[in-house]
Write a protein that holds these residues in place. Structure first.
Motif, PDB file in Angstrom:
ATOM      1  N   GLN A 259      -5.135   2.910   1.468  1.00  0.00           N
ATOM      2  CA  GLN A 259      -4.404   2.409   2.636  1.00  0.00           C
ATOM      3  C   GLN A 259      -5.359   2.162   3.795  1.00  0.00           C
ATOM      4  O   GLN A 259      -5.278   1.136   4.483  1.00  0.00           O
ATOM      5  N   ASP A 260      -6.284   3.097   4.023  1.00  0.00           N
ATOM      6  CA  ASP A 260      -7.249   2.959   5.113  1.00  0.00           C
ATOM      7  C   ASP A 260      -8.193   1.791   4.878  1.00  0.00           C
ATOM      8  O   ASP A 260      -8.576   1.089   5.818  1.00  0.00           O
ATOM      9  N   THR A 261      -8.577   1.563   3.628  1.00  0.00           N
ATOM     10  CA  THR A 261      -9.487   0.462   3.305  1.00  0.00           C
ATOM     11  C   THR A 261      -8.810  -0.879   3.541  1.00  0.00           C
ATOM     12  O   THR A 261      -9.417  -1.799   4.108  1.00  0.00           O
TER      13      THR A 261
ATOM     14  N   THR B  95       0.826  -1.210   0.000  1.00  0.00           N
ATOM     15  CA  THR B  95       0.000   0.000   0.000  1.00  0.00           C
ATOM     16  C   THR B  95       0.859   1.258   0.000  1.00  0.00           C
ATOM     17  O   THR B  95       0.322   2.359  -0.039  1.00  0.00           O
TER      18      THR B  95
ATOM     19  N   ARG C 174      -6.399  -1.456   5.623  1.00  0.00           N
ATOM     20  CA  ARG C 174      -6.278  -1.599   7.077  1.00  0.00           C
ATOM     21  C   ARG C 174      -7.617  -2.000   7.688  1.00  0.00           C
ATOM     22  O   ARG C 174      -7.675  -2.825   8.596  1.00  0.00           O
ATOM     23  N   ALA C 175      -8.721  -1.444   7.169  1.00  0.00           N
ATOM     24  CA  ALA C 175     -10.057  -1.773   7.681  1.00  0.00           C
ATOM     25  C   ALA C 175     -10.422  -3.227   7.393  1.00  0.00           C
ATOM     26  O   ALA C 175     -11.178  -3.844   8.148  1.00  0.00           O
TER      27      ALA C 175
ATOM     28  N   LYS D 135      -4.344   7.516   0.244  1.00  0.00           N
ATOM     29  CA  LYS D 135      -4.634   7.347   1.675  1.00  0.00           C
ATOM     30  C   LYS D 135      -5.921   6.558   1.877  1.00  0.00           C
ATOM     31  O   LYS D 135      -6.001   5.710   2.766  1.00  0.00           O
ATOM     32  N   VAL D 136      -6.925   6.796   1.040  1.00  0.00           N
ATOM     33  CA  VAL D 136      -8.188   6.088   1.180  1.00  0.00           C
ATOM     34  C   VAL D 136      -8.007   4.586   0.912  1.00  0.00           C
ATOM     35  O   VAL D 136      -8.650   3.748   1.555  1.00  0.00           O
TER      36      VAL D 136
ATOM     37  N   GLN E  67     -15.620  -2.679  -0.127  1.00  0.00           N
ATOM     38  CA  GLN E  67     -14.243  -2.419   0.280  1.00  0.00           C
ATOM     39  C   GLN E  67     -13.264  -3.133  -0.645  1.00  0.00           C
ATOM     40  O   GLN E  67     -12.249  -2.565  -1.058  1.00  0.00           O
TER      41      GLN E  67
ATOM     42  N   ARG F  69      -2.305  -6.232   7.037  1.00  0.00           N
ATOM     43  CA  ARG F  69      -1.174  -5.410   7.418  1.00  0.00           C
ATOM     44  C   ARG F  69       0.069  -5.713   6.586  1.00  0.00           C
ATOM     45  O   ARG F  69       0.793  -4.811   6.214  1.00  0.00           O
TER      46      ARG F  69
END
Length: 57
Positions: free
Chosen positions: A18-20, A10, A22-23, A15-16, A44, A27
């Motif tokens: 990367q956040d998805t 990632t 992670r959600a 950023k969106v 997602q 990792r």
């Protein structure tokens, strides 16, 4: 159930994205998680489809 595996980094992604990732609970590259097959998870996965591999479990 869906098996979701992170196949690309990632780093240098939006950023969106990367956040998805992670959600989704991912990792490290090569890590696999099992998620229920529903509309939220499918959305997602669609957002980061270029970073993950999906299999039916």
């Amino acid at each position: 159930m869906l098996k979701v595996t992170l196949i690309k980094s990632t780093c240098k992604s939006l950023k969106v994205h990367q956040d998805t990732v992670r959600a989704l609970g991912l990792r490290k590259i090569g890590q696999t998680v099992e998620k229920p097959d529903n509309a939220c998870i499918r959305g997602q996965i669609f957002r980061v489809k270029h970073l993950v591999k999906v299999e039916e479990a």
